[in-house]
Design a protein around this motif. Structure first.
Motif, PDB file in Angstrom:
ATOM      1  N   PRO A 181     -16.281  40.517  -5.773  1.00  0.00           N
ATOM      2  CA  PRO A 181     -15.358  41.283  -6.620  1.00  0.00           C
ATOM      3  C   PRO A 181     -13.899  40.965  -6.300  1.00  0.00           C
ATOM      4  O   PRO A 181     -13.577  40.521  -5.197  1.00  0.00           O
ATOM      5  N   GLY A 182     -13.056  41.229  -7.297  1.00  0.00           N
ATOM      6  CA  GLY A 182     -11.625  40.992  -7.106  1.00  0.00           C
ATOM      7  C   GLY A 182     -10.866  42.278  -6.815  1.00  0.00           C
ATOM      8  O   GLY A 182      -9.659  42.242  -6.580  1.00  0.00           O
ATOM      9  N   SER A 183     -11.574  43.424  -6.857  1.00  0.00           N
ATOM     10  CA  SER A 183     -10.859  44.683  -6.589  1.00  0.00           C
ATOM     11  C   SER A 183     -11.707  45.576  -5.679  1.00  0.00           C
ATOM     12  O   SER A 183     -12.937  45.458  -5.623  1.00  0.00           O
ATOM     13  N   LEU A 184     -11.015  46.495  -4.999  1.00  0.00           N
ATOM     14  CA  LEU A 184     -11.699  47.404  -4.077  1.00  0.00           C
ATOM     15  C   LEU A 184     -12.637  48.334  -4.839  1.00  0.00           C
ATOM     16  O   LEU A 184     -13.745  48.624  -4.384  1.00  0.00           O
ATOM     17  N   CYS A 188     -16.581  48.753  -4.103  1.00  0.00           N
ATOM     18  CA  CYS A 188     -17.220  50.034  -3.762  1.00  0.00           C
ATOM     19  C   CYS A 188     -18.363  50.336  -4.731  1.00  0.00           C
ATOM     20  O   CYS A 188     -19.408  50.855  -4.325  1.00  0.00           O
ATOM     21  N   GLU A 189     -18.155  50.008  -5.996  1.00  0.00           N
ATOM     22  CA  GLU A 189     -19.216  50.275  -6.981  1.00  0.00           C
ATOM     23  C   GLU A 189     -20.454  49.420  -6.674  1.00  0.00           C
ATOM     24  O   GLU A 189     -21.584  49.907  -6.743  1.00  0.00           O
ATOM     25  N   ALA A 190     -20.223  48.175  -6.304  1.00  0.00           N
ATOM     26  CA  ALA A 190     -21.361  47.302  -5.963  1.00  0.00           C
ATOM     27  C   ALA A 190     -22.078  47.846  -4.729  1.00  0.00           C
ATOM     28  O   ALA A 190     -23.312  47.871  -4.665  1.00  0.00           O
ATOM     29  N   LEU A 191     -21.303  48.320  -3.755  1.00  0.00           N
ATOM     30  CA  LEU A 191     -21.890  48.835  -2.514  1.00  0.00           C
ATOM     31  C   LEU A 191     -22.696  50.111  -2.782  1.00  0.00           C
ATOM     32  O   LEU A 191     -23.747  50.338  -2.171  1.00  0.00           O
ATOM     33  N   ALA A 192     -22.206  50.925  -3.717  1.00  0.00           N
ATOM     34  CA  ALA A 192     -22.863  52.205  -4.007  1.00  0.00           C
ATOM     35  C   ALA A 192     -24.263  52.000  -4.585  1.00  0.00           C
ATOM     36  O   ALA A 192     -25.097  52.899  -4.515  1.00  0.00           O
ATOM     37  N   SER A 223     -14.072  38.427   0.359  1.00  0.00           N
ATOM     38  CA  SER A 223     -12.981  37.453   0.546  1.00  0.00           C
ATOM     39  C   SER A 223     -11.971  37.442  -0.588  1.00  0.00           C
ATOM     40  O   SER A 223     -10.882  36.913  -0.441  1.00  0.00           O
ATOM     41  N   ARG A 224     -12.328  38.015  -1.742  1.00  0.00           N
ATOM     42  CA  ARG A 224     -11.362  37.995  -2.854  1.00  0.00           C
ATOM     43  C   ARG A 224     -10.873  39.390  -3.255  1.00  0.00           C
ATOM     44  O   ARG A 224     -10.281  39.567  -4.315  1.00  0.00           O
ATOM     45  N   VAL A 225     -11.155  40.368  -2.404  1.00  0.00           N
ATOM     46  CA  VAL A 225     -10.673  41.730  -2.702  1.00  0.00           C
ATOM     47  C   VAL A 225      -9.230  41.840  -2.196  1.00  0.00           C
ATOM     48  O   VAL A 225      -8.986  41.974  -0.996  1.00  0.00           O
ATOM     49  N   ALA A 226      -8.294  41.783  -3.143  1.00  0.00           N
ATOM     50  CA  ALA A 226      -6.877  41.698  -2.763  1.00  0.00           C
ATOM     51  C   ALA A 226      -6.469  42.858  -1.857  1.00  0.00           C
ATOM     52  O   ALA A 226      -5.750  42.661  -0.863  1.00  0.00           O
ATOM     53  N   GLU A 227      -6.938  44.085  -2.161  1.00  0.00           N
ATOM     54  CA  GLU A 227      -6.497  45.260  -1.385  1.00  0.00           C
ATOM     55  C   GLU A 227      -6.945  45.188   0.075  1.00  0.00           C
ATOM     56  O   GLU A 227      -6.429  45.932   0.917  1.00  0.00           O
ATOM     57  N   LEU A 228      -7.920  44.352   0.384  1.00  0.00           N
ATOM     58  CA  LEU A 228      -8.432  44.294   1.760  1.00  0.00           C
ATOM     59  C   LEU A 228      -7.774  43.178   2.572  1.00  0.00           C
ATOM     60  O   LEU A 228      -8.188  42.884   3.691  1.00  0.00           O
TER      61      LEU A 228
END
Ligand SMILES: Cc1cc2nc3c(=O)[nH]c(=O)nc-3n(C[C@H](O)[C@H](O)[C@H](O)COP(=O)(O)OP(=O)(O)OC[C@H]3O[C@@H](n4cnc5c(N)ncnc54)[C@H](O)[C@@H]3O)c2cc1C
Ligand code: FES
Ligand code: FES
Length: 459
Positions: A181-184, A188-192, A223-228
């Protein structure tokens, strides 16, 4: 899975299993057999290649991570007719014997010289610390790098730019689902949805997958989650994105200036190819009592930001671990950020690690320490030790013994603190060391910190 990458300047479209190792893709799918398999676990550097300008061990990297990236292998450096200056220098200095490890050593040298035109000897040794060789004298290798530094780098033509935003496309036969994903929020939605393996840099997971201890079915790659990613100031704290590679932390001026004990610890993790990929989030979530970046976080009083679709919470770093490889993190939560309060003016910081060798060694004992001398007494004493129990711990009794004590007789205090620290830890005998050694070393490291408080670097 369909992946596209630039390899040695050539665009390659491939269909590969997503978790196939980049090493195997290079050797089997592309016929580039310069990268070798030595250990298969990130320890020998024989498989080293350059990914987007950084040295990585291709045995640890899942193929999907190369999608949209630029890969350089030894075949892309030079030809027998037109070798790279590093290759020529290895030959001229006689730094090649059986040759098995040489592609990795050459790639590590090239990565160093691309970053630093005239490295010192210690820097060269540090840059090559993750490359093991059974038959070449390292002295010759070091001389070869020094010689290559004197030659201008061979122009390798315009390097293509990576395209990190390129979407991954699954193939019908894929047995593993990969989310990048590219966003946090999307992460989180994928993890849920559950049943997900989170991947930071894959430096721990790559080994576990190789040993077939872990076999992910659904991967969530950060690796592509900008907020992290990245380090920023927030009020009186530095906020470090949990998926920021160590190599980026080492280049961060705020981390180097304000958090020298964390900087030193990160520098001691593995070797450069591990630091290119490994992250603080992985070091924390892994829950190893020997994790090197964790003691500084406890000593600095860091807080961990855990995020899920349900919201965000902060946990003190010293309350994160509940037992051996167990943490308070719920399965639906990511370690998103590490919030490190800026230390009070005058705080002295130290990180020490006792291992079998300088690089690639898991700590037998490590210690991060912070304290300042204020009005002639010790203040803000925080000591955190690793590999001395089931989790990294704060040495609370020793801290209490030192807090508020006059700094006039530091040698006496150091002796008392050493005895307290040795008594406070509960290490075990294992393959790496003995309980007795660990107790003694913990005491000695504490003693050294307290005794040297006066001379130590002040921020
Ligand atoms: C050769 C070699 C040498 C090493 N040397 C050292 C050393 O000297 N010192 C040391 O401390 N470690 C060392 N390590 C271990 C490893 O490099 C570190 O623990 C590293 O910090 C792991 O980070 P990662 O991002 O690669 O984790 P990954 O392998 O991606 O993940 C590790 C675990 O953390 C989880 N995870 C990752 N990120 C997150 C997140 N943000 N939120 C929630 N869960 C997450 C994963 O699901 C997995 O369970 C070494 C490893 C190798 C292969
Ligand atoms: S094969 Fe040893 S580090 Fe990759
Ligand atoms: S040259 Fe033989 S293993 Fe390094």
């Amino acid at each position: 899975m369909k992946i596209a990458m630039w390899v040695n300047g050539v665009h390659r479209d491939l269909e590969v299993p997503p978790l196939k190792r980049l090493l195997d893709v290079l050797r089997e799918d592309l016929g580039l057999i310069g990268a070798k398999e030595g250990c298969g676990e990130g320890e020998c550097g024989a498989c080293a290649v350059i990914l987007d300008g950084r040295l990585v061990n291709s045995c640890l990297l899942p193929a999907y991570r190369a999608h949209g990236r630029v890969v350089r292998t030894i075949e892309g450096l030079g030809t027998p007719e037109h070798p790279d200056p590093v290759q020529s220098a290895f030959v001229a200095e006689g730094a090649v014997q059986c040759g098995y490890c040489i592609p990795g050593l050459v790639m590590a040298s090239r990565a160093l010289l691309d970053e630093e035109a005239a490295p010192s000897r210690p820097r060269i040794r540090e840059a090559l610390a993750g490359n093991l060789c059974r038959c070449t004298g390292y002295e010759r290798v070091v001389r070869a790098v020094e010689r290559a530094a004197l030659s201008p780098a061979r122009a390798c033509g315009a390097e293509p730019s990576p395209n990190p935003a390129a979407d991954l496309e699954a193939s019908p036969g894929d047995e593993v689902v990969v989310h990048v994903p590219g966003s946090l929020r999307a992460a989180c939605e994928a993890l849920a949805r559950g049943g997900v393996t989170v991947v930071g840099g894959a430096t721990d997971l790559g080994v576990l997958m190789h040993e077939e201890i872990v076999a992910p079915r659904v991967v969530l790659d950060l690796s592509r989650v900008a907020e992290l990613h990245g380090v920023r100031r927030e009020g009186g704290a530095l906020v470090i994105g949990a998926a920021t590679p160590y190599a980026d932390l080492l280049r961060d001026a705020d981390v180097a200036r304000d958090l020298p004990c964390l900087h030193a610890a990160v520098r001691s993790v593995g070797a450069p190819a591990i630091q290119s990929l490994g992250t603080l989030g992985g070091n924390l979530a892994n829950g190893s009592p020997g994790a090197d970046a964790v003691p500084p976080l406890l000593a600095l009083g860091a807080r961990l930001r855990l995020v899920s679709v349900a919201g965000e919470r902060e946990v003190a770093a010293d309350a994160f671990f509940t037992g051996y490889r167990a943490t308070v993190r719920r399965d639906d939560e990511l370690v998103a950020a590490i919030v490190v309060p800026l230390p009070a003016a005058g705080t002295r910081q130290s990180f020490r690690k006792a291992g079998t060798r300088r690089a690639q060694a898991i700590a037998k004992v490590n210690l991060a320490a912070c304290a300042r001398i204020e009005g002639g007494v010790l203040r803000g004493v925080r000591l955190a030790a690793g590999s001395v129990g089931p989790t990294v711990i704060l040495l609370r009794r020793t801290m209490a013994l030192l807090e508020g004590e006059p700094a006039a007789d530091l040698d006496r205090l150091a002796e008392a603190a050493a005895a307290a620290a040795s008594a406070e830890v509960a290490p075990i005998d294992d393959v790496r060391s003995t309980a007795t050694y660990r107790r003694d070393v913990t005491g000695n490291l504490v003693k050294r910190f307290v005794a040297s408080l006066c001379e130590m670097h002040t921020r």
